[in-house]
Motif scaffolding. Structure first.
Motif, PDB file in Angstrom:
ATOM      1  N   ILE A  74       0.847  -1.189   0.000  1.00 55.56           N
ATOM      2  CA  ILE A  74       0.000   0.000   0.000  1.00 55.56           C
ATOM      3  C   ILE A  74       0.882   1.237   0.000  1.00 55.56           C
ATOM      4  O   ILE A  74       1.711   1.425   0.892  1.00 55.56           O
ATOM      5  CB  ILE A  74      -0.928   0.025   1.234  1.00 55.56           C
ATOM      6  CG1 ILE A  74      -1.762  -1.251   1.318  1.00 55.56           C
ATOM      7  CG2 ILE A  74      -1.832   1.261   1.198  1.00 55.56           C
ATOM      8  CD1 ILE A  74      -2.550  -1.379   2.615  1.00 55.56           C
ATOM      9  N   ASP A  75       0.694   2.056  -1.005  1.00 59.75           N
ATOM     10  CA  ASP A  75       1.367   3.348  -1.081  1.00 59.75           C
ATOM     11  C   ASP A  75       0.370   4.396  -0.608  1.00 59.75           C
ATOM     12  O   ASP A  75      -0.530   4.791  -1.353  1.00 59.75           O
ATOM     13  CB  ASP A  75       1.813   3.613  -2.523  1.00 59.75           C
ATOM     14  CG  ASP A  75       2.510   4.962  -2.683  1.00 59.75           C
ATOM     15  OD1 ASP A  75       2.579   5.723  -1.703  1.00 59.75           O
ATOM     16  OD2 ASP A  75       2.979   5.252  -3.791  1.00 59.75           O
ATOM     17  N   ARG A  76       0.507   4.836   0.658  1.00 57.88           N
ATOM     18  CA  ARG A  76      -0.456   5.784   1.223  1.00 57.88           C
ATOM     19  C   ARG A  76      -0.454   7.111   0.463  1.00 57.88           C
ATOM     20  O   ARG A  76      -1.511   7.709   0.245  1.00 57.88           O
ATOM     21  CB  ARG A  76      -0.130   6.057   2.690  1.00 57.88           C
ATOM     22  CG  ARG A  76      -0.105   4.855   3.619  1.00 57.88           C
ATOM     23  CD  ARG A  76       0.247   5.352   5.014  1.00 57.88           C
ATOM     24  NE  ARG A  76       0.806   4.336   5.864  1.00 57.88           N
ATOM     25  CZ  ARG A  76       0.147   3.760   6.869  1.00 57.88           C
ATOM     26  NH1 ARG A  76      -1.087   4.082   7.103  1.00 57.88           N
ATOM     27  NH2 ARG A  76       0.744   2.856   7.621  1.00 57.88           N
ATOM     28  N   GLY A 119       0.634   7.809  -2.678  1.00 57.01           N
ATOM     29  CA  GLY A 119       0.186   7.692  -4.058  1.00 57.01           C
ATOM     30  C   GLY A 119      -1.167   7.033  -4.216  1.00 57.01           C
ATOM     31  O   GLY A 119      -1.694   6.949  -5.321  1.00 57.01           O
ATOM     32  N   LEU A 120      -1.730   6.542  -3.097  1.00 58.01           N
ATOM     33  CA  LEU A 120      -3.020   5.843  -3.106  1.00 58.01           C
ATOM     34  C   LEU A 120      -3.003   4.698  -4.118  1.00 58.01           C
ATOM     35  O   LEU A 120      -3.954   4.500  -4.888  1.00 58.01           O
ATOM     36  CB  LEU A 120      -4.172   6.813  -3.403  1.00 58.01           C
ATOM     37  CG  LEU A 120      -4.343   7.971  -2.407  1.00 58.01           C
ATOM     38  CD1 LEU A 120      -5.520   8.845  -2.811  1.00 58.01           C
ATOM     39  CD2 LEU A 120      -4.524   7.448  -0.979  1.00 58.01           C
ATOM     40  N   ASP A 121      -1.906   3.960  -4.073  1.00 54.34           N
ATOM     41  CA  ASP A 121      -1.717   2.843  -4.996  1.00 54.34           C
ATOM     42  C   ASP A 121      -1.634   1.545  -4.191  1.00 54.34           C
ATOM     43  O   ASP A 121      -0.934   1.482  -3.177  1.00 54.34           O
ATOM     44  CB  ASP A 121      -0.433   3.044  -5.799  1.00 54.34           C
ATOM     45  CG  ASP A 121      -0.197   1.914  -6.788  1.00 54.34           C
ATOM     46  OD1 ASP A 121      -1.066   1.703  -7.653  1.00 54.34           O
ATOM     47  OD2 ASP A 121       0.848   1.248  -6.688  1.00 54.34           O
ATOM     48  N   VAL A 122      -2.366   0.527  -4.620  1.00 58.15           N
ATOM     49  CA  VAL A 122      -2.382  -0.761  -3.929  1.00 58.15           C
ATOM     50  C   VAL A 122      -1.988  -1.847  -4.919  1.00 58.15           C
ATOM     51  O   VAL A 122      -2.507  -1.889  -6.045  1.00 58.15           O
ATOM     52  CB  VAL A 122      -3.772  -1.066  -3.334  1.00 58.15           C
ATOM     53  CG1 VAL A 122      -3.776  -2.418  -2.638  1.00 58.15           C
ATOM     54  CG2 VAL A 122      -4.202   0.037  -2.367  1.00 58.15           C
ATOM     55  N   ARG A 123      -1.077  -2.719  -4.488  1.00 55.71           N
ATOM     56  CA  ARG A 123      -0.656  -3.832  -5.327  1.00 55.71           C
ATOM     57  C   ARG A 123      -0.676  -5.121  -4.523  1.00 55.71           C
ATOM     58  O   ARG A 123      -0.392  -5.119  -3.328  1.00 55.71           O
ATOM     59  CB  ARG A 123       0.749  -3.588  -5.890  1.00 55.71           C
ATOM     60  CG  ARG A 123       0.800  -2.445  -6.893  1.00 55.71           C
ATOM     61  CD  ARG A 123       2.194  -2.152  -7.400  1.00 55.71           C
ATOM     62  NE  ARG A 123       2.161  -1.076  -8.379  1.00 55.71           N
ATOM     63  CZ  ARG A 123       1.998  -1.246  -9.684  1.00 55.71           C
ATOM     64  NH1 ARG A 123       1.918  -2.479 -10.172  1.00 55.71           N
ATOM     65  NH2 ARG A 123       1.960  -0.218 -10.507  1.00 55.71           N
ATOM     66  N   PRO A 125      -1.351  -4.384  -9.851  1.00 52.53           N
ATOM     67  CA  PRO A 125      -2.248  -3.336  -9.359  1.00 52.53           C
ATOM     68  C   PRO A 125      -3.601  -3.897  -8.925  1.00 52.53           C
ATOM     69  O   PRO A 125      -4.128  -4.819  -9.549  1.00 52.53           O
ATOM     70  CB  PRO A 125      -2.405  -2.411 -10.572  1.00 52.53           C
ATOM     71  CG  PRO A 125      -1.236  -2.715 -11.450  1.00 52.53           C
ATOM     72  CD  PRO A 125      -0.933  -4.174 -11.248  1.00 52.53           C
ATOM     73  N   ASP A 136      -7.447  -2.807  -8.344  1.00 50.42           N
ATOM     74  CA  ASP A 136      -8.405  -1.750  -8.684  1.00 50.42           C
ATOM     75  C   ASP A 136      -9.458  -1.664  -7.582  1.00 50.42           C
ATOM     76  O   ASP A 136     -10.314  -2.549  -7.451  1.00 50.42           O
ATOM     77  CB  ASP A 136      -9.051  -2.046 -10.038  1.00 50.42           C
ATOM     78  CG  ASP A 136      -9.981  -0.927 -10.492  1.00 50.42           C
ATOM     79  OD1 ASP A 136      -9.830   0.201  -9.987  1.00 50.42           O
ATOM     80  OD2 ASP A 136     -10.859  -1.189 -11.340  1.00 50.42           O
ATOM     81  N   LEU A 195     -10.912   1.764  -0.968  1.00 51.02           N
ATOM     82  CA  LEU A 195      -9.585   2.283  -0.654  1.00 51.02           C
ATOM     83  C   LEU A 195      -9.566   2.920   0.725  1.00 51.02           C
ATOM     84  O   LEU A 195      -8.647   2.678   1.521  1.00 51.02           O
ATOM     85  CB  LEU A 195      -9.156   3.292  -1.717  1.00 51.02           C
ATOM     86  CG  LEU A 195      -7.785   3.946  -1.508  1.00 51.02           C
ATOM     87  CD1 LEU A 195      -6.684   2.890  -1.442  1.00 51.02           C
ATOM     88  CD2 LEU A 195      -7.496   4.945  -2.628  1.00 51.02           C
TER      89      LEU A 195
END
Length: 223
Positions: free
Chosen positions: A137-139, A141-145, A150, A152, A158
């Motif tokens: 979790i990239d807090r 960048g709000l990116d989750v993998r 990735p 969605d 989120l």
């Protein structure tokens, strides 16, 4: 960890509230009267202050005013009285919110989190990037993998995941999640939490979010 200053003269309430906050992942310092609370505030500046109104030495409203002279730290007033005069006095002294005793600790925690968000008070720096097993979790960048791929997520999913990531291993009740993700003032059906948790599980792994029967859910750091 978010630092909370709890100023409460009732020993039972102070200890019970401190325990509940610590279980929710907060770090808590306490004082039993207003003057001691002011000293503690200056010695160890908190991220949020929780002040009882009726305090010996220096009452909560006066303590709030003193804190406001020195800091913009979020302040919540707590009182067994819900008289509108008390509410107005507390807010005019600079308090950000007001909680009436007796309170549900899950709601209190949600109110603390809500006032921190509204105030824009940053508190201690958090790691922008966190990992739970194959979940990343990239807090910022709000990116989750998941396993490098990735994930969605809808905005609500989120927010829900980020809330779990704030307190990994901590059981969060449906009321707490409803209050902190959907806004504490929204009087919705807690079943909406269950629906979104199930959808989130499909995307991040069924084993990642554990049901604690009769209590709520928690994010498992390891499956």
């Amino acid at each position: 960890m978010t630092q909370v200053l709890l100023v409460e003269d009732d020993d039972v309430i102070r200890e019970a509230t401190q325990l509940a906050l610590e279980r929710a992942g907060f770090r808590v310092s306490t004082a039993a009267d207003g003057l001691a609370g002011l000293d503690r505030f200056r010695a160890q500046p908190p991220d949020v202050a929780l002040l009882d109104v009726m305090l010996p030495g220096l009452n909560g409203v006066s303590l709030c005013r003193r804190i406001r002279e020195e800091s913009r730290v979020p302040v919540l007033m707590v009182s067994a009285r819900d008289d509108s005069v008390d509410v107005v006095l507390g807010l005019e002294a600079g308090a950000d919110d007001y909680v009436t005793k007796p309170f549900d600790t899950s709601v209190l925690i949600a109110r603390i989190q809500a006032v921190l968000r509204r105030s824009g008070w940053s508190g201690p720096e958090e790691d922008a990037f966190v990992r739970f097993g194959d979940l990343e979790i990239d807090r910022a960048g709000l990116d989750v993998r998941r396993a490098g791929q990735p994930v969605d997520l809808t905005p609500t999913e989120l927010r829900l995941l980020l809330r779990f990531a704030e307190s990994p291993g901590t059981v969060l009740s449906r009321d707490t999640l409803l209050a902190s993700v959907w806004d504490y003032a929204w009087g919705g059906d807690t079943r909406v939490v269950d629906v979104h948790v199930q959808r989130l599980r499909v995307k991040i792994g069924q084993e990642r979010l554990q049901t604690v029967r009769g209590f709520g859910y928690k994010l498992r750091a390891e499956p």
